[in-house]
Design an enzyme around this catalytic site. Structure first.
Site, PDB file in Angstrom:
ATOM      1  N   ASP A 429       0.849  -1.196   0.000  1.00  0.00           N
ATOM      2  CA  ASP A 429       0.000   0.000   0.000  1.00  0.00           C
ATOM      3  C   ASP A 429       0.882   1.243   0.000  1.00  0.00           C
ATOM      4  O   ASP A 429       2.107   1.153   0.141  1.00  0.00           O
ATOM      5  CB  ASP A 429      -0.876  -0.066   1.270  1.00  0.00           C
ATOM      6  CG  ASP A 429      -1.913   1.030   1.312  1.00  0.00           C
ATOM      7  OD1 ASP A 429      -2.288   1.555   0.243  1.00  0.00           O
ATOM      8  OD2 ASP A 429      -2.351   1.373   2.428  1.00  0.00           O
ATOM      9  N   GLU A 432       2.452   5.028  -3.994  1.00  0.00           N
ATOM     10  CA  GLU A 432       2.384   5.973  -5.136  1.00  0.00           C
ATOM     11  C   GLU A 432       3.711   6.682  -5.368  1.00  0.00           C
ATOM     12  O   GLU A 432       3.986   7.011  -6.532  1.00  0.00           O
ATOM     13  CB  GLU A 432       1.260   6.983  -4.900  1.00  0.00           C
ATOM     14  CG  GLU A 432      -0.131   6.375  -4.993  1.00  0.00           C
ATOM     15  CD  GLU A 432      -0.469   5.441  -3.817  1.00  0.00           C
ATOM     16  OE1 GLU A 432       0.032   5.715  -2.718  1.00  0.00           O
ATOM     17  OE2 GLU A 432      -1.176   4.457  -4.019  1.00  0.00           O
ATOM     18  N   ASP A 505      -8.981   4.038  -1.721  1.00  0.00           N
ATOM     19  CA  ASP A 505      -9.883   4.471  -0.646  1.00  0.00           C
ATOM     20  C   ASP A 505     -11.176   5.084  -1.172  1.00  0.00           C
ATOM     21  O   ASP A 505     -11.339   6.306  -1.208  1.00  0.00           O
ATOM     22  CB  ASP A 505      -9.149   5.454   0.271  1.00  0.00           C
ATOM     23  CG  ASP A 505      -7.972   4.788   0.956  1.00  0.00           C
ATOM     24  OD1 ASP A 505      -7.930   3.540   0.976  1.00  0.00           O
ATOM     25  OD2 ASP A 505      -7.088   5.502   1.458  1.00  0.00           O
TER      26      ASP A 505
HETATM   27  C1  GLC Z   1      -4.575   3.310   3.085  1.00  0.00           C
HETATM   28  C2  GLC Z   1      -5.125   2.112   2.297  1.00  0.00           C
HETATM   29  C3  GLC Z   1      -6.161   1.400   3.122  1.00  0.00           C
HETATM   30  C4  GLC Z   1      -5.564   0.990   4.459  1.00  0.00           C
HETATM   31  C5  GLC Z   1      -4.982   2.190   5.184  1.00  0.00           C
HETATM   32  C6  GLC Z   1      -4.248   1.811   6.456  1.00  0.00           C
HETATM   33  O1  GLC Z   1      -5.557   4.261   3.256  1.00  0.00           O
HETATM   34  O2  GLC Z   1      -5.623   2.495   1.055  1.00  0.00           O
HETATM   35  O3  GLC Z   1      -6.636   0.288   2.410  1.00  0.00           O
HETATM   36  O4  GLC Z   1      -6.522   0.373   5.243  1.00  0.00           O
HETATM   37  O5  GLC Z   1      -4.086   2.884   4.336  1.00  0.00           O
HETATM   38  O6  GLC Z   1      -3.202   0.951   6.203  1.00  0.00           O
END
Ligand code: GLC
Length: 819
Positions: A429, A432, A505
């Protein structure tokens, strides 16, 4: 954002370049007579030559390379000063492909380079380039010669290509863009961005897939602009007659990919950028996630509830809170005192554990990952050699340079401990890369870029891809011959070789449910078939109805996972009360029943590059009214769905492509080629099976592999004519399929007014564990009198609902059913 937008309006706007750079230049250099900075266009062709599959054309200064990649793919490159950049791409799966013939002919006013199927014309006078098929039908043409503008701040050029946008031409693709499917009239930007709670039409989002499909008069071609810098696409937005794409740096380098079928364009795009490896079977089951399940007791409780309520589930996710102070590759021992034991216990109950790994490494001298990265100089540095530091979950962080192969190799080994603890899949995650406050890295951060060094301007859009590549490559070694499961938020073209993706998100709203259906269709059209949304919406609270309708869409999302933010209420299939639980359970069970069909769709993606989700514009591209259809889509070749996207909806108009379609829940037959009004009770959704299909079905299981399949059920939907269906099977979790240890069965079903025949051919070396098929014959228009299997009389049974059932040995060649 602001900076970019300004730049876009001044330097980068195709039409209104106001010469800002030019005037600055003159102010700074009043006496020197330096060349002006202005847009330059290719002029007339003065020479040409050939080297193997590449043809070069020059206007005396700039050079254009036309390279034959395959019979249907041509690459175009521009070198403004005659010297090409090093030929390197993260997007490509392999470099050399087979070409049968190619040649170049010189005519009076143009050159034409052709292959067996396509012809590329280069005008001598104005250097305009166009593409036609061999019958002379024009598919794509320059509106202006390729052009460029020197970039005095960073070096290199802004590079531009402007094509004709033909009347009514439709445009598809471009990854995860949250907008209408047909991109005509849109201007879009690619710059991977952490976009929490993004809105309809917000752009850019998390991914960069600079690949689009043009559909002109019902015939298609593709353009893949393989450029990792910030890129822009304008689909007849600024000017009805033009489609342009341009970039802030790098090379003007694009691939023309011939169709004329959209599906062929996508398959060919996959021959360039690769397909997703076959996921382990469990990865396409139902997954339960939230931010975060902790401590251990809560994880166990959720797992127990699934089994107690008999709702199938294959995986539970641990979000960042499992870590010690958000330090990647560590455990919070207070919450998870014995992770190995917990994971093993979950595994005994049929649950795989998937955990999150982010790129930000906490600056902490007592943390081994930070120390190793620091000692080996693996972290990114700024233009002036400072470390790239930024705040993410753990606080102050440094970030590995995943564009360095040595760093990727190291990163891959870091997973060892977690793999030994039994973790089955990894979720990358914030890649980017996301940095709190400023959004992402500044442009001056330097990257090794596999030896082709560059600033963050060049590496930004591939950072996430290279992170998950490192993850995947590392896991492949650690799991030996087992297939890893990875999922990433950021991506660049080609990421499908290493990972599945989700759309980030989103929001718990009906609008976002609809957006999700658009994004997944678009991702599938853009080479990323293994994709999903956060079912229910990441942020905000869905009510029972929204959650359930989203779950229904989830069954037909290639990746099916419920996920929600840390501040949301419980979001399990039972969280909205008994009535909703019942429906959610029914649909999750449906996913498991359809698994052998879904798995076959994945195989067709892996092996042949077929997209899994198929918009109607792809299924029937020759019909103009289909070009705007967005709500109904096919999952593979045989199933069509139209998720319910509004609260309280009682019925829905659904277009069915030509042919017969069976409504899944009662087997009523609808004639396609037109729209139908379909009732949408809460416990059903518009779900249709194409007449003539063979749909394999598993018994409901609580997790993949729970039960031994004693006999495989094949549902055969009668339709007149000849139809082919495939059923794929293998071990479900190894790479043995790469050595042909798989079974691909082809069923040819021929329906006549008074008979039905089913032929089977089998390919591959895998042996199923069951001995028999149980055939269900649906929609026969005649009463059965006689059944023969390979010439031998066979028993047939009819149940109370009039459906016929036959048991046959799995290796039959031919069944004939006569009325
Ligand atoms: C980001 C991700 C989400 C995750 C969060 C905490 O917002 O997109 O899926 O739960 O981080 O790790």
């Amino acid at each position: 954002m602001l900076e970019d937008d300004n730049l876009n309006q001044t330097t980068l706007n195709e039409e209104e370049n106001d010469g800002t750079l030019e005037s600055m230049h003159h102010v700074n250099n009043p006496v020197l007579d330096l060349p002006k900075i202005e847009k330059k266009y290719l002029e007339n062709v003065v020479s040409h030559n050939q080297n193997d599959k590449s043809y070069y054309f020059s206007d005396g200064k700039a050079t254009v390379e036309i390279k034959i990649v395959t019979d249907e793919i041509v690459r175009v490159r521009l070198a403004p000063q005659g010297t090409f950049l090093e030929d390197f791409s993260y997007a490509l799966a392999k470099k050399d492909h087979r070409v049968s013939i190619h040649q170049c002919k010189e005519e009076e006013d143009h050159y034409s380079v052709h292959t067996n199927t396509i012809s590329c014309r280069i005008n001598k006078e104005d250097f305009l380039i166009s593409f036609s098929d061999r019958a002379g039908k024009l598919f794509n043409a320059d509106q202006a010669p390729m052009h460029w503008e020197e970039n005095p701040d960073f070096g290199g050029y802004y590079v531009y290509s402007t094509k004709i946008a033909f009347e009514n031409e439709a445009f598809y693709g471009l990854g995860d863009k949250a907008t209408k499917l047909n991109l005509r009239g849109k201007r879009l930007k690619n710059w991977n961005s952490d976009t929490y709670a993004f809105a309809y039409d917000q752009d850019p989002l998390y991914k960069t897939i600079p690949f689009y499909i043009g559909l002109k008069d019902g015939e298609a071609y593709g353009i893949f602009f393989d450029n990792t810098f910030k890129t822009y696409f304008d689909f007849a937005a600024e000017d009805q007659g033009k489609t342009s794409f341009w970039s802030e740096g790098g090379e003007l380098q694009y691939y023309y990919i011939h169709g004329p079928h959209i599906i062929d364009v996508i398959r060919r795009y996959h021959t360039l950028t690769g397909t997703h490896y076959l996921p382990p079977l469990w990865a396409i089951g139902y997954h339960q996630c939230r931010w975060s399940y902790y401590p251990e007791a809560n994880v166990r409780k959720v797992a127990e509830e699934f089994r107690k309520r008999q709702i199938p589930c294959d995986a539970i996710y641990l979000d960042i809170d499992y870590m010690d102070g958000y330090r990647c590759f560590t455990w919070n021992k207070q919450y998870f005192p014995n992770p190995k034991k917990m994971i093993a216990d979950l595994a005994n109950e049929g649950f795989k554990t998937v955990v999150m790994i982010d790129p930000g490494i906490k600056v902490d001298e007592n943390y081994w990952v930070f120390r190793e990265g620091k000692e080996n100089r693996y972290f990114c540095r700024r233009g002036d050699d400072y470390f790239m530091e930024g705040f993410v979950w753990p606080g102050r962080c440094q970030f590995p340079d995943f564009t360095n192969p040595e760093v990727r190799q190291w990163w891959g080994t870091l997973y060892q401990g977690l793999v030994e603890d039994g973790v089955a899949g990894f979720w990358n995650d914030m890649n980017e890369p996301a940095v709190f406050g400023r959004g992402t890295f500044p442009d001056d951060v330097r990257h090794q870029y596999d030896g082709h060094r560059g600033s963050h301007r060049k590496a930004h859009n591939v950072y996430g891809m290279q992170m998950v590549r490192a993850t995947y490559d590392g896991l492949k070694k650690l799991y030996k011959n087992k297939r890893p499961f990875t999922i990433t938020r950021a991506a660049y073209a080609g990421t499908q070789r290493y990972s599945s993706v989700w759309t980030g998100d989103n929001l718990a709203s009906w609008e976002h449910l609809k957006l999700g259906t658009l994004q997944l269709q678009r991702l599938s059209t853009s080479g990323m078939s293994f994709c999903g949304t956060d079912i229910g919406g990441f942020t905000g609270e869905p009510d029972g109805e929204l959650f359930t309708r989203w779950m229904q869409f989830g069954v037909f999302s290639p990746f099916m996972r419920v996920h929600s933010a840390g501040d949301t209420r419980d979001r399990e299939p039972w969280s909205f009360g008994e009535d909703w639980e019942k429906i959610n359970k029914k649909f999750i069970e449906l996913r498991y029943q359809l698994l052998p069909y879904i798995y076959t769709c994945f195989w067709e993606q892996t092996k042949y590059g077929y997209p899994i989700l198929r918009p109607i514009s792809m299924v029937e591209q020759h019909i103009p009214t289909n070009w705007q259809r967005e709500e109904e889509f096919c999952f593979g070749d045989k199933i069509l769905v139209s998720p319910v996207l509004q609260p309280g909806q009682k019925s829905k108009i659904v277009y069915l492509p030509a042919g017969d379609w069976f409504y899944y829940f009662n087997n009523a037959v609808y004639v396609g080629g037109k729209e139908h009004t379909i009732a949408t009770p809460l416990d059903e959704m518009p779900l249709f099976i194409r007449g003539g299909s063979v749909i394999p079905e598993y018994p409901v299981m609580q997790y993949t592999g729970e039960k031994k399949v004693e006999e495989l059920q094949l549902n055969i939907y009668f339709s007149e004519g000849v139809h082919r269906s495939y059923v794929y099977s293998d071990h479900g979790d190894t790479f043995a399929y790469e050595q042909d240890i798989y079974l691909e069965k082809c069923f040819t079903v021929s329906g006549l007014k008074d008979s039905l025949s089913i032929k089977q051919t089998r390919d591959g070396l895998f042996t199923e564990r069951y001995e028999e098929y149980k055939l269900q014959l649906i929609g026969l228009p005649f009463r059965v009198k006689k059944v023969k299997t390979d010439g031998i009389d066979t028993k047939i049974q009819q149940d109370e609902q009039g459906r016929y059932w036959i048991n046959v040995a799995r290796e039959f060649d031919n069944i004939l059913i006569e009325g």
